[in-house]
Structures are given as structure tokens and as C-alpha cells.
Scaffold this active site. Structure first.
Site, PDB file in Angstrom:
ATOM      1  N   PRO A   9     -28.217 -45.336 -11.967  1.00 17.90           N
ATOM      2  CG  PRO A   9     -27.569 -47.511 -11.973  1.00 17.90           C
ATOM      3  CD  PRO A   9     -27.622 -46.303 -12.883  1.00 17.90           C
ATOM      4  CG  ASN A  10     -29.308 -47.224  -6.755  1.00 16.11           C
ATOM      5  OD1 ASN A  10     -30.241 -47.347  -6.297  1.00 16.11           O
ATOM      6  ND2 ASN A  10     -28.354 -48.160  -6.966  1.00 16.11           N
ATOM      7  NE  ARG A  17     -26.328 -45.060  -3.585  1.00 17.57           N
ATOM      8  CZ  ARG A  17     -25.502 -45.358  -4.496  1.00 17.57           C
ATOM      9  NH1 ARG A  17     -25.358 -44.303  -5.322  1.00 17.57           N
ATOM     10  NH2 ARG A  17     -24.847 -46.377  -4.820  1.00 17.57           N
ATOM     11  CE1 TYR A  22     -21.457 -42.983  -3.922  1.00 17.74           C
ATOM     12  CE2 TYR A  22     -22.992 -44.196  -2.440  1.00 17.74           C
ATOM     13  CZ  TYR A  22     -21.999 -44.385  -3.358  1.00 17.74           C
ATOM     14  OH  TYR A  22     -21.431 -45.503  -3.980  1.00 17.74           O
ATOM     15  CG  ASN A  71     -21.865 -41.050 -11.001  1.00 22.13           C
ATOM     16  OD1 ASN A  71     -21.621 -42.205 -11.263  1.00 22.13           O
ATOM     17  ND2 ASN A  71     -21.614 -40.467  -9.790  1.00 22.13           N
ATOM     18  CB  ALA A  74     -23.834 -50.275  -9.787  1.00 19.56           C
ATOM     19  CD  GLU A  95     -15.718 -44.066 -15.741  1.00 14.79           C
ATOM     20  OE1 GLU A  95     -15.237 -44.313 -16.640  1.00 14.79           O
ATOM     21  OE2 GLU A  95     -15.616 -44.656 -14.366  1.00 14.79           O
ATOM     22  CG  HIS A  97     -17.161 -42.729 -10.564  1.00 19.55           C
ATOM     23  ND1 HIS A  97     -18.369 -43.537 -10.715  1.00 19.55           N
ATOM     24  CD2 HIS A  97     -16.373 -43.099 -11.598  1.00 19.55           C
ATOM     25  CE1 HIS A  97     -18.073 -44.224 -11.674  1.00 19.55           C
ATOM     26  NE2 HIS A  97     -16.921 -44.102 -12.368  1.00 19.55           N
ATOM     27  NE  ARG A 104     -17.113 -47.190  -2.485  1.00 16.75           N
ATOM     28  CZ  ARG A 104     -18.394 -46.786  -2.618  1.00 16.75           C
ATOM     29  NH1 ARG A 104     -18.494 -46.105  -3.792  1.00 16.75           N
ATOM     30  NH2 ARG A 104     -19.276 -47.546  -2.319  1.00 16.75           N
TER      31      ARG A 104
HETATM   32  C1  DQA Z   1     -20.458 -44.230  -7.976  1.00 16.49           C
HETATM   33  C2  DQA Z   1     -19.452 -45.310  -7.700  1.00 16.49           C
HETATM   34  C3  DQA Z   1     -20.464 -46.792  -8.187  1.00 16.49           C
HETATM   35  O1  DQA Z   1     -19.496 -47.780  -7.837  1.00 16.49           O
HETATM   36  C4  DQA Z   1     -21.290 -46.667  -7.438  1.00 16.49           C
HETATM   37  O2  DQA Z   1     -22.264 -47.992  -7.971  1.00 16.49           O
HETATM   38  C5  DQA Z   1     -22.509 -45.679  -7.446  1.00 16.49           C
HETATM   39  C6  DQA Z   1     -21.936 -44.266  -7.037  1.00 16.49           C
HETATM   40  C7  DQA Z   1     -19.837 -42.700  -7.419  1.00 16.49           C
HETATM   41  O3  DQA Z   1     -20.281 -41.708  -7.794  1.00 16.49           O
HETATM   42  O4  DQA Z   1     -19.102 -42.933  -6.365  1.00 16.49           O
HETATM   43  O5  DQA Z   1     -23.553 -45.809  -7.682  1.00 16.49           O
HETATM   44  O6  DQA Z   1     -20.591 -44.078  -9.286  1.00 16.49           O
END
Ligand code: DQA
Length: 137
Positions: A9-10, A17, A22, A71, A74, A95, A97, A104
Site C-alpha cells: 500500500p501507498n 509521497r 521516500y 515491500n 504498512a 523483506e 524497506h 522511525r
Molecule cells: C516502508 C516503511 C513502512 O513503515 C511504511 O508504512 C511504508 C514504506 C518503506 O519502504 O520504508 O509504506 O515499507
């Protein structure tokens, strides 16, 4: 070698964003450069904002692909269902990020992916995805 990059998501908003966290690049632009750099690998990309679609994709490729770079955004911090899906498939999952989740908020220190993942890469910006690809080569 077949590798899927699976974004949650996102992450469709990358480039727009929170650029201070990011970066400024869209994932589509980044993926084009990845494709060129790793032209010998069959690299696929899928993004969804929907938890069930992420699980369906894991089931779809999880018995035939050589690697999955996930990735989960959240959902990393909330989704027992995605964690279970990873446990249930054969393809190893890394995994990733973009940000250093451990530097964070506390809720980002929890991962339901990590216990079932082959490894975790966080905090190297979009380079995190490249490091994950390298680990599969
Ligand atoms: C993320 C880190 C997550 O905590 C966050 O909710 C994201 C992006 C990252 O790539 O740093 O959406 O996965």
C-alpha cells in the site's frame, strides 16, 4: 531466474509521497532502470493497495518463481495473513524497506514478514531493491 518485486500500500505514490522519506523517483521509472541493469533476470513487478491481492500474488508465484522481493508497506507491521502466506509458499521472500524502519516510530519496528523471510534489507532508499536482487544472484 524469475524474480517478482511486490509492493504494498501507498507505494504507487512513490515520487509524490513524503519525498523527504521516500525520494523523488516513481517506482515505474526506477523499475525501467532495474530492468536494463538486470536484463538477464526475468523481473516482474506488481503493486497493490489491497491486502488480499498481495496474498493472492504470493500464492500465484510462490511455487514457481526463484525469489520474491516484498515491500509490504504498512502491512509489514500489521498483517499476520501476509506473514502466513509467506510461510505457506516455497519461493524465498526478502523483506525490503526504502526507509530505515528501525530509526522511525516504534510501530514500524514490528514485522510480521521478517520471521518468515529469508532476509531483511531496510534503509538504503530504492537501492534496497537492488541489494535484494543481488542477494538472489
Ligand atoms: C516502508 C516503511 C513502512 O513503515 C511504511 O508504512 C511504508 C514504506 C518503506 O519502504 O520504508 O509504506 O515499507
Amino acid at each position: 531466474m524469475k524474480i517478482l518485486i511486490l509492493n504494498g500500500p501507498n507505494l504507487n505514490l512513490l515520487g509524490k509521497r513524503e519525498p523527504e522519506v521516500y525520494g523523488n523517483l516513481s517506482f515505474e521509472t526506477f523499475f525501467t532502470t532495474l530492468h536494463k541493469k538486470y536484463s538477464k533476470i526475468e523481473l516482474e513487478y506488481f503493486q497493490s493497495n489491497i491486502e488480499g491481492e498481495i496474498i493472492n500474488k504470493l500464492h500465484e508465484v510462490g511455487f514457481s518463481f526463484d525469489g520474491i522481493i516484498l515491500n509490504a508497506g504498512a502491512y509489514t507491521h500489521t498483517s499476520i495473513a501476509i506473514g502466513d502466506a509467506i510461510k505457506g509458499i516455497e519461493t524465498p521472500v526478502i523483506e525490503v524497506h526504502i526507509s530505515n524502519v528501525h530509526a522511525r516510530e516504534d510501530f514500524r519496528h514490528i514485522s510480521y514478514i521478517a520471521p518468515n523471510a529469508k532476509g531483511v534489507i531496510a534503509g538504503f532508499g530504492l537501492k534496497s531493491y537492488e541489494l535484494a536482487i543481488e542477494s538472489f544472484i
